[in-house]
Design an enzyme around this catalytic site. Structure first.
Site, PDB file in Angstrom:
ATOM      1  N   GLU A 100     -22.257  20.648 -46.719  1.00  0.00           N
ATOM      2  CA  GLU A 100     -21.084  20.624 -45.838  1.00  0.00           C
ATOM      3  C   GLU A 100     -21.239  21.691 -44.754  1.00  0.00           C
ATOM      4  O   GLU A 100     -21.978  22.659 -44.921  1.00  0.00           O
ATOM      5  CB  GLU A 100     -19.842  20.874 -46.717  1.00  0.00           C
ATOM      6  CG  GLU A 100     -18.521  20.966 -46.013  1.00  0.00           C
ATOM      7  CD  GLU A 100     -18.079  19.708 -45.278  1.00  0.00           C
ATOM      8  OE1 GLU A 100     -18.852  19.219 -44.436  1.00  0.00           O
ATOM      9  OE2 GLU A 100     -16.950  19.245 -45.526  1.00  0.00           O
ATOM     10  N   ASP A 101     -20.540  21.504 -43.656  1.00  0.00           N
ATOM     11  CA  ASP A 101     -20.610  22.488 -42.575  1.00  0.00           C
ATOM     12  C   ASP A 101     -19.763  23.715 -42.893  1.00  0.00           C
ATOM     13  O   ASP A 101     -20.203  24.843 -42.761  1.00  0.00           O
ATOM     14  CB  ASP A 101     -20.199  21.877 -41.223  1.00  0.00           C
ATOM     15  CG  ASP A 101     -18.857  21.142 -41.256  1.00  0.00           C
ATOM     16  OD1 ASP A 101     -18.236  21.019 -42.339  1.00  0.00           O
ATOM     17  OD2 ASP A 101     -18.423  20.671 -40.189  1.00  0.00           O
ATOM     18  N   PHE A 153     -11.702  29.846 -35.231  1.00  0.00           N
ATOM     19  CA  PHE A 153     -12.192  28.488 -35.067  1.00  0.00           C
ATOM     20  C   PHE A 153     -13.588  28.536 -34.460  1.00  0.00           C
ATOM     21  O   PHE A 153     -13.789  29.115 -33.395  1.00  0.00           O
ATOM     22  CB  PHE A 153     -11.246  27.679 -34.172  1.00  0.00           C
ATOM     23  CG  PHE A 153     -11.565  26.220 -34.203  1.00  0.00           C
ATOM     24  CD1 PHE A 153     -11.064  25.405 -35.222  1.00  0.00           C
ATOM     25  CD2 PHE A 153     -12.385  25.651 -33.244  1.00  0.00           C
ATOM     26  CE1 PHE A 153     -11.386  24.063 -35.277  1.00  0.00           C
ATOM     27  CE2 PHE A 153     -12.713  24.299 -33.293  1.00  0.00           C
ATOM     28  CZ  PHE A 153     -12.206  23.513 -34.311  1.00  0.00           C
TER      29      PHE A 153
END
Ligand code: IMP
Ligand code: MG
Length: 177
Positions: A100-101, A153
């Protein structure tokens, strides 16, 4: 000058990223020697990580992909996940390494790992490039972790902002976000 220079600042540069991927590949090589390894990448964010990581694993292996999309409730993920693309071969009896990232709230992985366990793989482990523990809402055991990051983010190396900026060769932060 690159197209992203004015909007993105580097958080983890390409050299650090690649060095860590090589370390993870070496560790996976040691721990999966003699096993029937299936690397299962989660679309689309893990694509860049999967291609580098598998080339750093010195073992015969198979590569599969699954696509998932989270139902959004407002701006937060609800944890209700839909499988949009499934694997091409059964996972029963395989040693599955999910790649997964990023594990953010953990809700996507919680759903996915439960779904995968019901397919009776021989074993299942999780590799994630990034973990953002500040936002965790589900307890997820991570076997191979690239970097722990703050609650920011991030984009690049597969991670997107509105489907853009996946193709940066480093992990960056969108300025002003
Ligand atoms: P979850 O909150 O752990 O369920 O994460 C779901 C998905 O949100 C991840 O697989 C990423 O695709 C995406 N995501 C979470 N944090 C970020 C970020 O900082 N940048 C880009 N995508 C993110
Ligand atoms: Mg993702």
């Amino acid at each position: 000058m690159a197209f992203y220079d004015s909007e993105v600042e580097v958080l983890i540069d390409e050299a650090r990223l690649q060095a860590r991927v090589q370390e993870l590949g070496a560790q996976i090589t040691r721990e999966y020697a003699g096993r029937d390894l299936t690397v299962l990448g989660i679309l689309k964010g893990s694509v860049y990580f999967v291609t580098d990581l598998t080339r750093a694993i010195d073992l015969p292996l198979q590569v599969e992909f699954m696509g998932v999309s989270s139902y959004q409730g407002g701006t937060e993920t609800t944890g209700e996940v839909r499988i949009t693309t499934d694997v091409s071969k059964p996972l029963a009896g395989k040693d599955v390494l999910v790649v997964e990232d990023i594990v953010d709230t953990g809700l996507t992985m919680q759903f996915l790992l439960e779904n995968l366990r019901a397919r009776h793989p021989r074993s299942i482990k999780l590799a994630t490039l990034l973990e953002k523990p500040a936002r965790a809402r589900a307890k997820i055991h991570i076997d191979y972790k690239g970097f722990v990051i703050d609650d920011v983010f991030v984009v690049g190396y597969g991670l997107d902002y509105g489907e853009k900026l996946r193709n940066l060769p480093f992990i960056g932060r969108v300025k002003g976000k």
